[in-house]
Scaffold this motif. Structure first.
Motif, PDB file in Angstrom:
ATOM      1  N   HIS A 263     -15.895  38.494  13.714  1.00 15.48           N
ATOM      2  CA  HIS A 263     -15.222  37.269  13.662  1.00 15.48           C
ATOM      3  C   HIS A 263     -14.552  36.999  14.874  1.00 15.48           C
ATOM      4  O   HIS A 263     -14.114  37.659  15.647  1.00 15.48           O
ATOM      5  N   ALA A 264     -15.159  35.788  15.469  1.00 14.54           N
ATOM      6  CA  ALA A 264     -14.782  35.409  16.771  1.00 14.54           C
ATOM      7  C   ALA A 264     -14.811  36.016  17.939  1.00 14.54           C
ATOM      8  O   ALA A 264     -14.080  36.591  18.882  1.00 14.54           O
ATOM      9  N   GLY A 265     -16.139  37.018  17.959  1.00 14.57           N
ATOM     10  CA  GLY A 265     -16.306  37.842  18.598  1.00 14.57           C
ATOM     11  C   GLY A 265     -15.629  39.464  18.515  1.00 14.57           C
ATOM     12  O   GLY A 265     -16.074  40.315  19.517  1.00 14.57           O
ATOM     13  N   HIS A 266     -14.828  39.525  17.554  1.00 17.20           N
ATOM     14  CA  HIS A 266     -13.847  40.834  17.406  1.00 17.20           C
ATOM     15  C   HIS A 266     -14.470  41.455  16.242  1.00 17.20           C
ATOM     16  O   HIS A 266     -14.589  40.906  14.878  1.00 17.20           O
ATOM     17  N   ILE A 267     -15.106  42.829  16.323  1.00 12.79           N
ATOM     18  CA  ILE A 267     -15.622  43.518  15.249  1.00 12.79           C
ATOM     19  C   ILE A 267     -14.518  44.397  14.664  1.00 12.79           C
ATOM     20  O   ILE A 267     -13.963  45.174  15.458  1.00 12.79           O
ATOM     21  N   ALA A 268     -14.231  44.113  13.528  1.00  9.67           N
ATOM     22  CA  ALA A 268     -13.482  45.110  12.536  1.00  9.67           C
ATOM     23  C   ALA A 268     -14.164  45.904  11.773  1.00  9.67           C
ATOM     24  O   ALA A 268     -14.850  45.345  10.677  1.00  9.67           O
ATOM     25  N   PHE A 269     -14.229  47.209  11.950  1.00  9.65           N
ATOM     26  CA  PHE A 269     -15.021  48.241  11.131  1.00  9.65           C
ATOM     27  C   PHE A 269     -14.050  48.601   9.963  1.00  9.65           C
ATOM     28  O   PHE A 269     -12.912  48.509   9.885  1.00  9.65           O
ATOM     29  N   ALA A 270     -15.136  49.294   8.603  1.00  6.26           N
ATOM     30  CA  ALA A 270     -14.619  49.610   7.826  1.00  6.26           C
ATOM     31  C   ALA A 270     -13.608  48.709   7.053  1.00  6.26           C
ATOM     32  O   ALA A 270     -12.178  48.818   6.942  1.00  6.26           O
ATOM     33  N   PRO A 271     -13.924  47.324   6.944  1.00  6.50           N
ATOM     34  CA  PRO A 271     -12.845  46.226   6.323  1.00  6.50           C
ATOM     35  C   PRO A 271     -12.510  46.407   4.953  1.00  6.50           C
ATOM     36  O   PRO A 271     -13.154  47.362   4.062  1.00  6.50           O
ATOM     37  N   ARG A 272     -11.218  46.191   4.803  1.00  8.87           N
ATOM     38  CA  ARG A 272     -10.753  46.529   3.331  1.00  8.87           C
ATOM     39  C   ARG A 272     -11.083  45.352   2.488  1.00  8.87           C
ATOM     40  O   ARG A 272     -11.567  44.571   2.750  1.00  8.87           O
ATOM     41  N   GLY A 273     -10.905  45.610   1.000  1.00 11.67           N
ATOM     42  CA  GLY A 273     -11.322  44.865  -0.203  1.00 11.67           C
ATOM     43  C   GLY A 273     -10.674  43.649   0.107  1.00 11.67           C
ATOM     44  O   GLY A 273     -11.640  42.572  -0.627  1.00 11.67           O
ATOM     45  N   TYR A 274      -9.517  43.499   0.410  1.00 10.86           N
ATOM     46  CA  TYR A 274      -9.090  42.127   0.614  1.00 10.86           C
ATOM     47  C   TYR A 274      -9.472  41.211   1.694  1.00 10.86           C
ATOM     48  O   TYR A 274      -9.144  40.150   1.654  1.00 10.86           O
ATOM     49  N   GLU A 275     -10.415  41.833   2.610  1.00 13.92           N
ATOM     50  CA  GLU A 275     -10.814  40.847   3.832  1.00 13.92           C
ATOM     51  C   GLU A 275     -11.381  39.662   3.362  1.00 13.92           C
ATOM     52  O   GLU A 275     -12.429  39.767   2.403  1.00 13.92           O
ATOM     53  N   ILE A 276     -11.188  38.389   3.685  1.00 15.49           N
ATOM     54  CA  ILE A 276     -12.046  37.281   3.465  1.00 15.49           C
ATOM     55  C   ILE A 276     -13.125  36.843   4.161  1.00 15.49           C
ATOM     56  O   ILE A 276     -12.990  37.090   5.650  1.00 15.49           O
ATOM     57  N   VAL A 277     -14.198  36.780   3.856  1.00 13.75           N
ATOM     58  CA  VAL A 277     -15.449  36.442   4.557  1.00 13.75           C
ATOM     59  C   VAL A 277     -15.494  34.982   5.007  1.00 13.75           C
ATOM     60  O   VAL A 277     -15.166  34.247   4.038  1.00 13.75           O
ATOM     61  N   ARG A 278     -15.568  34.532   6.157  1.00 11.46           N
ATOM     62  CA  ARG A 278     -15.461  33.194   6.540  1.00 11.46           C
ATOM     63  C   ARG A 278     -16.867  32.852   7.138  1.00 11.46           C
ATOM     64  O   ARG A 278     -17.753  33.481   7.534  1.00 11.46           O
ATOM     65  N   VAL A 279     -17.153  31.508   7.056  1.00  4.92           N
ATOM     66  CA  VAL A 279     -18.328  30.817   7.535  1.00  4.92           C
ATOM     67  C   VAL A 279     -18.407  31.199   9.139  1.00  4.92           C
ATOM     68  O   VAL A 279     -17.391  31.069   9.980  1.00  4.92           O
ATOM     69  N   GLY A 280     -19.524  31.510   9.503  1.00  2.83           N
ATOM     70  CA  GLY A 280     -19.668  31.929  10.975  1.00  2.83           C
ATOM     71  C   GLY A 280     -19.597  33.526  11.277  1.00  2.83           C
ATOM     72  O   GLY A 280     -20.054  33.954  12.182  1.00  2.83           O
ATOM     73  N   ASP A 281     -18.906  34.055  10.142  1.00  2.00           N
ATOM     74  CA  ASP A 281     -18.719  35.571  10.419  1.00  2.00           C
ATOM     75  C   ASP A 281     -20.034  36.350  10.678  1.00  2.00           C
ATOM     76  O   ASP A 281     -21.086  35.766   9.806  1.00  2.00           O
ATOM     77  N   VAL A 282     -20.405  37.430  11.158  1.00  4.43           N
ATOM     78  CA  VAL A 282     -21.258  38.231  11.310  1.00  4.43           C
ATOM     79  C   VAL A 282     -20.972  39.529  10.498  1.00  4.43           C
ATOM     80  O   VAL A 282     -19.988  40.185  11.006  1.00  4.43           O
TER      81      VAL A 282
END
Length: 598
Positions: A263-282
């Motif tokens: 998101h916005a160039g920052h990668i978060a590995f092993a995301p938690r279940g509550y993480e929200i997926v946004r438009v533009g995310d890879v």
């Protein structure tokens, strides 16, 4: 000589032989020396155990805990990464940055801890730049020793300072070593960059160099993770946008597993279940991607990268676990045991009967003998050690466990250094306060604090400490001064300092800097008293002389640390360290003249 002095000389000779031969561990040798000195009456019972209560031991113990707090919070990792960005691909710049980074860390860390923190980074740097590790690891070791000569917070300097205090003199302050130390570091860095670099051997030791550094690559390769990774971009109007990963139920709906979100160039590995997926995310996903299904959900498949995508970073690690023989999970699926929600770890693959399984992991019943490749934070990985259902096989000891505590750890370290520098409190006390604050603020746990302490060094110093007391109390220091070194005592403070520098240099190569400083300090202070020289200047000469541990791997533990990984021989240390020793010796002699008036 009296019978007590002769007996003490015999004990000193026996201890020296044991340390040189190495058949008995150094810390055990120290405890043997303590016991023999007590039983023979050469020191009182209180004197025999005084090393355990010495401020030198307390300081070393405390600084080890502070160093571990800096490491677990990621402060040292961040500092190393920033410094190494300056290196680029020039070999001379690589060596220069390595030496300066090591020296900078050792200014406020134990030398062994500084080398341990930087060693994986230096080996990774050698691979990235295709520089032989033998060109960087010895400069790393020597850099920590050079930096230690510029601060009080290194073992031999602490020992000499405490000996001054016990003898009734003012101990050294944190910055007393800095005037000479700055020139020592500069001279050593320039030599290693322009001359020593060319003498260093070109060797690639057989086998993998560092288990820690190869862990992620080995696990990812073994389980075939990188072959099964894809990247999906969330388009405007996607039905998966605006909801959490758990609500999206990606595994059931699309048969894929989310291993990272960019998101916005920052990668978060092993995301938690509550993480929200946004438009533009890879989304970095694992599993077989069916184009028609992901397009319906408003997702775009991005072209596969030429360089395989990593699935871990400094805040996310990979680990391998197997089902415990006592586990009650046999026959149950990941979905049934809520593995991801319970352990906050992401299962990337299951190893079964010699093959990795990467599809439909949530619905595969577990069997005894299965191994799981898991992804998550180092702290969550560590918690698996206490689970009865799983056995953690692989764990990366160099990952950052408490990244959110970095600011607190840095502030504690700055406060410790600042207060110690101005002399408001004794160094041992302020270091102990810093260690306690590291634990109380959660930068590391009490168990990790215990594990961080180099108990071998503690018992070695505490065990050898009574030797210094015995050398003074039996009169051996006076006898050696008058019979062997008496000429130096009457030749002026300059020759006395040079003689003690040479003595410390020789003893350090055979016995190590710690033991050398314990043995030589009482002799040096006695000679200073006879010669009417400044005892603190002579103490400085002894401390710096005992730190000249460049000629053999036995001179300092950091030399031994890099010996195997760099493929070095005894001759390599002599070749590279010989000229370095001469240069630093000249700088120290001039520094003692200019700053200490010898």
């Amino acid at each position: 000589m009296t019978s007590q002095e002769i007996l003490l000389l015999i004990i000193l000779a026996a201890v020296s032989v044991l340390l040189i031969q190495g058949r008995i561990r150094p810390d055990l040798t120290g405890l043997l020396a303590l016991t023999v000195l007590g039983l023979t009456g050469l020191v009182t019972p209180q004197g025999a155990f005084s090393g355990f209560s010495s401020s030198a031991v307390i300081t070393i113990l405390a600084i080890s805990i502070v160093s571990e707090g800096l490491h677990q919070s990621g402060v040292t990792s961040y500092l190393g990464r920033q410094m190494f960005r300056l290196a680029k691909r020039s070999e001379s710049r690589l060596v220069f940055v390595t030496v300066l980074t090591a020296a900078m860390l050792s200014l406020f860390m134990n030398n062994i801890a500084a080398a341990g923190v930087l060693m994986p980074a230096v080996i990774a740097l050698s691979r990235q730049t295709r520089t032989p590790p033998s060109k960087l690891l010895m400069p790393l070791a020597f850099g920590t020793i050079l930096g230690g000569m510029a601060t009080l917070l290194t073992t031999s300097n602490i020992i000499v300072s405490d000996a001054l205090r016990m003898a009734g003199y003012r101990p050294f302050g944190l910055l007393d070593f800095l005037p000479i130390g700055v020139f020592v570091v500069a001279g050593g860095a320039l030599y290693l960059t322009f001359i020593g670099r060319k003498i260093l051997p070109v060797r690639y030791p057989a086998g993998q160099l560092m288990r820690t550094e190869r862990l992620h690559a080995e696990l990812a390769g073994l389980y075939g993770i990188r072959k099964n990774l894809s990247e999906l971009q969330v388009l405007d109007g996607s039905c998966m946008a605006g909801i959490s990963l758990k609500e999206g139920d990606w595994a059931r709906r699309l048969g894929i597993n989310i291993v990272g979100i960019s998101h916005a160039g920052h990668i978060a590995f092993a995301p938690r279940g509550y993480e929200i997926v946004r438009v533009g995310d890879v989304l970095i996903v694992q599993g077989e991607v069916v184009p028609s299904e992901v397009e319906i959900c408003g997702l775009k498949i991005l072209p596969r990268q030429k360089t395989p995508r990593e699935v871990a970073d400094e805040n996310t690690t990979l680990g391998e676990v197997v089902l415990s023989p006592r586990a009650t999970l046999g026959g149950k699926t990941m979905r049934e045991i809520n593995f991801r929600e319970k352990y906050r770890l992401n299962v990337l693959a299951i190893w079964r009967e010699g093959q990795p399984l990467t599809e439909g992991l949530g619905d595969i019943p577990l069997r005894f003998g299965d191994a799981l490749l898991v992804q998550g934070s180092p702290m969550q990985m560590r918690l698996l050690r206490d689970e009865r259902d799983f056995i953690l096989l692989e764990e990366d000891p160099d990952t950052v466990l408490q990244p959110n505590k970095a600011r607190k750890a840095a502030l504690i370290m700055i406060a410790v250094l600042g207060i110690a520098a101005v002399g408001w409190l004794p160094v041992a006390e302020i270091c102990l306060v810093g260690a306690l604050l590291m634990i109380l603020t959660g930068c590391l746990s009490m168990d990790d604090a215990y594990r961080s302490i180099e108990w071998k060094a503690i018992f070695l110093i505490a065990g050898m400490w009574p030797l210094g007391i015995a050398i003074r109390s039996t009169g051996l220091a006076d006898s050696l001064t008058s019979s062997v070194l008496g000429g130096l005592a009457h030749s002026g403070s300059a020759w006395l300092a040079i003689g003690l520098l040479a003595g410390g240099l020789c003893l350090a190569q055979l016995l190590g800097a710690q033991v050398a400083s314990i043995v030589l300090t009482p002799i040096g202070l006695t000679m200073a008293s006879i010669a009417g020289a400044n005892p603190r200047a002579i103490g400085m000469a002894v401390a710096l002389g005992c730190s000249l541990a460049f000629l053999t791997p036995l001179g300092h533990p950091v030399n031994m640390m890099v010996m195997g990984s760099g493929g070095y021989s005894f001759r390599d240390y002599l070749k590279v360290g010989g000229m370095l020793t001469v240069i630093i010796l000249m700088i120290v002699v001039i520094g003692l003249k200019v700053f200490w008036g010898i």
